[in-house]
Design a protein around this motif. Structure first.
Motif, PDB file in Angstrom:
ATOM      1  N   PRO A  71      10.936  31.476 -17.445  1.00 30.40           N
ATOM      2  CA  PRO A  71      12.001  30.475 -17.528  1.00 30.40           C
ATOM      3  C   PRO A  71      13.317  30.927 -16.894  1.00 30.40           C
ATOM      4  O   PRO A  71      14.079  30.111 -16.396  1.00 30.40           O
ATOM      5  CB  PRO A  71      12.165  30.245 -19.030  1.00 30.40           C
ATOM      6  CG  PRO A  71      10.820  30.540 -19.581  1.00 30.40           C
ATOM      7  CD  PRO A  71      10.297  31.678 -18.749  1.00 30.40           C
ATOM      8  N   ASP A  72      13.583  32.239 -16.889  1.00 34.96           N
ATOM      9  CA  ASP A  72      14.809  32.747 -16.283  1.00 34.96           C
ATOM     10  C   ASP A  72      14.585  33.281 -14.877  1.00 34.96           C
ATOM     11  O   ASP A  72      15.433  33.982 -14.335  1.00 34.96           O
ATOM     12  CB  ASP A  72      15.419  33.841 -17.164  1.00 34.96           C
ATOM     13  CG  ASP A  72      16.037  33.255 -18.424  1.00 34.96           C
ATOM     14  OD1 ASP A  72      16.640  32.167 -18.337  1.00 34.96           O
ATOM     15  OD2 ASP A  72      15.905  33.866 -19.492  1.00 34.96           O
ATOM     16  N   GLY A  73      13.442  32.951 -14.269  1.00 36.36           N
ATOM     17  CA  GLY A  73      13.172  33.371 -12.897  1.00 36.36           C
ATOM     18  C   GLY A  73      14.091  32.658 -11.916  1.00 36.36           C
ATOM     19  O   GLY A  73      14.755  31.674 -12.253  1.00 36.36           O
ATOM     20  N   CYS A  74      14.109  33.141 -10.710  1.00 32.52           N
ATOM     21  CA  CYS A  74      14.970  32.600  -9.653  1.00 32.52           C
ATOM     22  C   CYS A  74      14.832  31.075  -9.521  1.00 32.52           C
ATOM     23  O   CYS A  74      13.745  30.518  -9.627  1.00 32.52           O
ATOM     24  CB  CYS A  74      14.606  33.262  -8.326  1.00 32.52           C
ATOM     25  SG  CYS A  74      15.498  32.617  -6.896  1.00 32.52           S
ATOM     26  N   ARG A  75      15.941  30.447  -9.295  1.00 35.70           N
ATOM     27  CA  ARG A  75      15.971  28.991  -9.117  1.00 35.70           C
ATOM     28  C   ARG A  75      15.061  28.538  -7.978  1.00 35.70           C
ATOM     29  O   ARG A  75      14.428  27.494  -8.044  1.00 35.70           O
ATOM     30  CB  ARG A  75      17.411  28.572  -8.822  1.00 35.70           C
ATOM     31  CG  ARG A  75      17.560  27.132  -8.472  1.00 35.70           C
ATOM     32  CD  ARG A  75      18.995  26.831  -8.120  1.00 35.70           C
ATOM     33  NE  ARG A  75      19.147  25.400  -7.995  1.00 35.70           N
ATOM     34  CZ  ARG A  75      20.293  24.763  -8.172  1.00 35.70           C
ATOM     35  NH1 ARG A  75      21.376  25.426  -8.475  1.00 35.70           N
ATOM     36  NH2 ARG A  75      20.344  23.463  -8.044  1.00 35.70           N
ATOM     37  N   TRP A  76      14.990  29.324  -6.906  1.00 38.82           N
ATOM     38  CA  TRP A  76      14.269  28.902  -5.714  1.00 38.82           C
ATOM     39  C   TRP A  76      12.813  29.341  -5.676  1.00 38.82           C
ATOM     40  O   TRP A  76      11.967  28.611  -5.174  1.00 38.82           O
ATOM     41  CB  TRP A  76      14.988  29.393  -4.466  1.00 38.82           C
ATOM     42  CG  TRP A  76      16.413  28.972  -4.455  1.00 38.82           C
ATOM     43  CD1 TRP A  76      17.502  29.777  -4.567  1.00 38.82           C
ATOM     44  CD2 TRP A  76      16.920  27.635  -4.394  1.00 38.82           C
ATOM     45  NE1 TRP A  76      18.649  29.026  -4.566  1.00 38.82           N
ATOM     46  CE2 TRP A  76      18.323  27.705  -4.458  1.00 38.82           C
ATOM     47  CE3 TRP A  76      16.318  26.387  -4.281  1.00 38.82           C
ATOM     48  CZ2 TRP A  76      19.136  26.578  -4.409  1.00 38.82           C
ATOM     49  CZ3 TRP A  76      17.121  25.260  -4.244  1.00 38.82           C
ATOM     50  CH2 TRP A  76      18.507  25.353  -4.306  1.00 38.82           C
ATOM     51  N   CYS A  77      12.519  30.550  -6.171  1.00 39.11           N
ATOM     52  CA  CYS A  77      11.146  31.045  -6.027  1.00 39.11           C
ATOM     53  C   CYS A  77      10.487  31.431  -7.352  1.00 39.11           C
ATOM     54  O   CYS A  77       9.281  31.657  -7.396  1.00 39.11           O
ATOM     55  CB  CYS A  77      11.102  32.237  -5.066  1.00 39.11           C
ATOM     56  SG  CYS A  77      11.995  33.684  -5.661  1.00 39.11           S
ATOM     57  N   GLY A  78      11.249  31.531  -8.438  1.00 35.36           N
ATOM     58  CA  GLY A  78      10.685  31.834  -9.742  1.00 35.36           C
ATOM     59  C   GLY A  78      10.536  33.309 -10.050  1.00 35.36           C
ATOM     60  O   GLY A  78      10.160  33.669 -11.155  1.00 35.36           O
ATOM     61  N   ASP A  79      10.846  34.200  -9.106  1.00 35.28           N
ATOM     62  CA  ASP A  79      10.701  35.636  -9.349  1.00 35.28           C
ATOM     63  C   ASP A  79      11.752  36.131 -10.338  1.00 35.28           C
ATOM     64  O   ASP A  79      12.882  35.638 -10.367  1.00 35.28           O
ATOM     65  CB  ASP A  79      10.842  36.422  -8.044  1.00 35.28           C
ATOM     66  CG  ASP A  79       9.646  36.235  -7.127  1.00 35.28           C
ATOM     67  OD1 ASP A  79       8.608  35.724  -7.595  1.00 35.28           O
ATOM     68  OD2 ASP A  79       9.757  36.595  -5.943  1.00 35.28           O
TER      69      ASP A  79
END
Length: 63
Positions: free
Chosen positions: A13-21
């Motif tokens: 849920p707190d992964g990067c806005r663009w890629c999720g990493d």
């Protein structure tokens, strides 16, 4: 509009806005929709959608 699936598992849920990493190992990444980018905080809507998707995936595995 159709959704684009980039991950086999739902991103954190707190992964990067663009890629999720995850932030702790993100560095500089590339995705076609954004190009080269650094970690950026996800929107509240993204966090909520990711949490709901993770919960749904857990529920499917349990049944």
């Amino acid at each position: 509009m159709s959704a684009v699936i980039r991950h086999q598992a739902t991103p954190d849920p707190d992964g990067c806005r663009w890629c999720g990493d995850a932030r702790h190992h993100h560095g500089r990444s590339y995705v076609a929709s954004q190009g080269v980018h650094f970690w950026e905080q996800p929107t509240n809507a993204q966090r909520l959608a990711r949490m709901r998707a993770r919960r749904a995936a857990r529920t499917r595995k349990e049944t």
